[in-house]
Design a protein around this motif. Structure first.
Motif, short mmCIF file in Angstrom:
data_model
loop_
_atom_site.label_atom_id
_atom_site.label_comp_id
_atom_site.label_asym_id
_atom_site.label_seq_id
_atom_site.Cartn_x
_atom_site.Cartn_y
_atom_site.Cartn_z
N LEU A 50 47.19 11.86 42.14
CA LEU A 50 47.39 10.66 41.33
C LEU A 50 48.85 10.24 41.41
O LEU A 50 49.74 11.08 41.45
CB LEU A 50 47.02 10.95 39.87
CG LEU A 50 45.59 11.44 39.61
CD1 LEU A 50 45.43 11.85 38.15
CD2 LEU A 50 44.58 10.37 39.98
N ARG A 51 49.10 8.94 41.43
CA ARG A 51 50.47 8.43 41.52
C ARG A 51 50.92 7.86 40.18
O ARG A 51 50.15 7.23 39.46
CB ARG A 51 50.57 7.34 42.60
CG ARG A 51 50.45 7.88 44.00
CD ARG A 51 51.71 8.63 44.44
NE ARG A 51 52.80 7.70 44.74
CZ ARG A 51 53.93 7.64 44.04
NH1 ARG A 51 54.13 8.43 43.01
NH2 ARG A 51 54.88 6.79 44.37
N SER A 52 52.16 8.12 39.87
CA SER A 52 52.75 7.65 38.62
C SER A 52 54.15 7.13 38.90
O SER A 52 54.90 7.71 39.68
CB SER A 52 52.80 8.80 37.62
OG SER A 52 53.71 8.52 36.57
N ALA A 53 54.51 6.04 38.23
CA ALA A 53 55.83 5.46 38.42
C ALA A 53 56.88 6.04 37.48
O ALA A 53 58.08 5.96 37.75
CB ALA A 53 55.77 3.94 38.24
N SER A 54 56.43 6.65 36.37
CA SER A 54 57.39 7.10 35.36
C SER A 54 56.77 8.18 34.48
O SER A 54 55.57 8.45 34.55
CB SER A 54 57.81 5.93 34.48
OG SER A 54 56.68 5.45 33.75
N LYS A 55 57.59 8.77 33.62
CA LYS A 55 57.10 9.79 32.69
C LYS A 55 56.08 9.19 31.72
O LYS A 55 55.12 9.87 31.32
CB LYS A 55 58.26 10.42 31.93
CG LYS A 55 59.07 9.45 31.08
CD LYS A 55 60.28 10.13 30.45
CE LYS A 55 61.10 9.14 29.63
NZ LYS A 55 62.32 9.78 29.07
N THR A 56 56.27 7.93 31.35
CA THR A 56 55.31 7.26 30.46
C THR A 56 53.97 7.10 31.15
O THR A 56 52.91 7.34 30.55
CB THR A 56 55.84 5.88 30.03
OG1 THR A 56 57.08 6.06 29.33
CG2 THR A 56 54.85 5.17 29.13
N GLU A 57 54.01 6.72 32.41
CA GLU A 57 52.77 6.54 33.16
C GLU A 57 52.08 7.89 33.39
O GLU A 57 50.85 7.98 33.36
CB GLU A 57 53.06 5.86 34.50
CG GLU A 57 51.86 5.14 35.09
CD GLU A 57 52.26 4.17 36.18
OE1 GLU A 57 52.33 4.60 37.35
OE2 GLU A 57 52.50 2.99 35.86
N THR A 58 52.86 8.92 33.62
CA THR A 58 52.29 10.27 33.76
C THR A 58 51.56 10.66 32.49
O THR A 58 50.43 11.18 32.53
CB THR A 58 53.40 11.29 34.06
OG1 THR A 58 53.97 11.01 35.34
CG2 THR A 58 52.84 12.72 34.07
N THR A 59 52.19 10.42 31.35
CA THR A 59 51.57 10.72 30.06
C THR A 59 50.26 9.96 29.91
O THR A 59 49.24 10.52 29.47
CB THR A 59 52.51 10.35 28.90
OG1 THR A 59 53.77 11.01 29.09
CG2 THR A 59 51.91 10.78 27.57
N ASN A 60 50.27 8.69 30.27
CA ASN A 60 49.06 7.87 30.17
C ASN A 60 47.94 8.40 31.06
O ASN A 60 46.77 8.39 30.68
CB ASN A 60 49.37 6.42 30.52
CG ASN A 60 50.15 5.71 29.43
OD1 ASN A 60 50.09 6.10 28.26
ND2 ASN A 60 50.89 4.67 29.80
N LEU A 61 48.30 8.88 32.24
CA LEU A 61 47.29 9.45 33.14
C LEU A 61 46.62 10.67 32.50
O LEU A 61 45.40 10.85 32.59
CB LEU A 61 47.92 9.83 34.48
CG LEU A 61 48.24 8.69 35.44
CD1 LEU A 61 49.01 9.22 36.65
CD2 LEU A 61 46.96 8.00 35.90
N LEU A 62 47.42 11.51 31.86
CA LEU A 62 46.87 12.69 31.18
C LEU A 62 45.89 12.27 30.09
O LEU A 62 44.79 12.83 29.96
CB LEU A 62 47.99 13.53 30.58
CG LEU A 62 49.06 14.09 31.52
CD1 LEU A 62 50.10 14.89 30.74
CD2 LEU A 62 48.45 14.95 32.61
N LEU A 63 46.27 11.27 29.32
CA LEU A 63 45.43 10.81 28.21
C LEU A 63 44.19 10.09 28.71
O LEU A 63 43.08 10.29 28.19
CB LEU A 63 46.24 9.89 27.29
CG LEU A 63 47.47 10.52 26.63
CD1 LEU A 63 48.21 9.49 25.79
CD2 LEU A 63 47.09 11.72 25.79
N PHE A 64 44.35 9.25 29.74
CA PHE A 64 43.19 8.54 30.30
C PHE A 64 42.16 9.53 30.83
O PHE A 64 40.95 9.35 30.64
CB PHE A 64 43.63 7.61 31.44
CG PHE A 64 44.45 6.43 31.00
CD1 PHE A 64 44.42 5.99 29.68
CD2 PHE A 64 45.26 5.75 31.90
CE1 PHE A 64 45.18 4.90 29.27
CE2 PHE A 64 46.02 4.66 31.50
CZ PHE A 64 45.98 4.23 30.19
#
Length: 214
Positions: A115-129
């Motif tokens: 999975l690709r993430s642009a930032s720590k916030t996006e990484t967090t969102n991926l975990l929650l999604f």
């Protein structure tokens, strides 16, 4: 609504992801040392997070393939999250082909989702999604859509990939070890653990699913 249970490795403190998770009211967060991966979500999904700089360093050292091998042998679903941008590694002396080769190995050889993430916030969102989508899934509303195999061998792969946490790589290993899909279905949990990448927990999940009443 039930909270999302996330265990974060204590070495991830500096990532910024833990601090975001800690303020989320939907998350029950525990921080401790994990022997594998960086985030364990609801005892279902194990995430290894890497910044682009981490990725390059682990490719150069060869550590990335050791990690991928261990993740592939895990009894639960695993994934890599690559965080950041390619510009983050402009100063690293590594050929782009080396990076692409590593990603191909992780995704196709070790059968691990990237999975690709642009930032720590996006990484967090991926975990929650991921946690929310898993929780909302209903077996009755999940038709297997898209590709429908026509050749017999491909149909065998297709059937086995419907089993819990069995991707293309493990499906092939099962068919190479057992003479038929019928033999896989009739195998004991102990026999299933003879396949590289299938631990006792995954084997028991498969065994139980194939025998439980509807």
């Amino acid at each position: 609504m039930n909270k999302i249970n996330i265990i974060a490795d204590d070495r991830e403190q500096a990532s910024g992801v833990i601090s975001i998770l800690d303020t989320n009211q939907e998350v029950q967060l525990e921080i401790k040392r994990l022997s594998l991966g960086d985030y364990l979500i609801d005892d279902w999904l194990l995430i290894e997070r890497k910044t682009m700089a981490d990725l390059v360093a682990s490719i150069i050292s060869g550590r990335i393939f050791q990690q991928a091998s261990r993740l592939a042998e895990s009894d639960i679903t695993t994934a890599f999250i690559l965080e950041g941008h390619t510009r983050d590694i402009d100063n690293y002396h590594i050929h782009r082909h080396a990076i692409l080769g590593a990603l191909v190995s992780i995704g196709l050889i070790y059968d691990i989702t990237i999975l690709r993430s642009a930032s720590k916030t996006e990484t967090t969102n991926l975990l929650l999604f991921a946690a929310k989508q898993k929780a909302s899934r209903k077996i009755e509303t999940l038709p297997r859509m898209g590709y429908k195999p026509k050749r017999r061998k491909n149909k065998q792969f297709y059937i086995l990939q419907g089993l819990p946490n069995i991707g293309a790589t493990l499906a092939k290993r099962l068919l190479l070890h057992f003479p038929s899909v019928h033999a896989v279905i009739n195998a004991s949990a102990e026999e299933l653990t003879q396949i590289e990448g299938i631990g006792i927990k995954k084997a028991e999940q498969i065994y139980e699913l194939l025998r439980v009443s509807y």
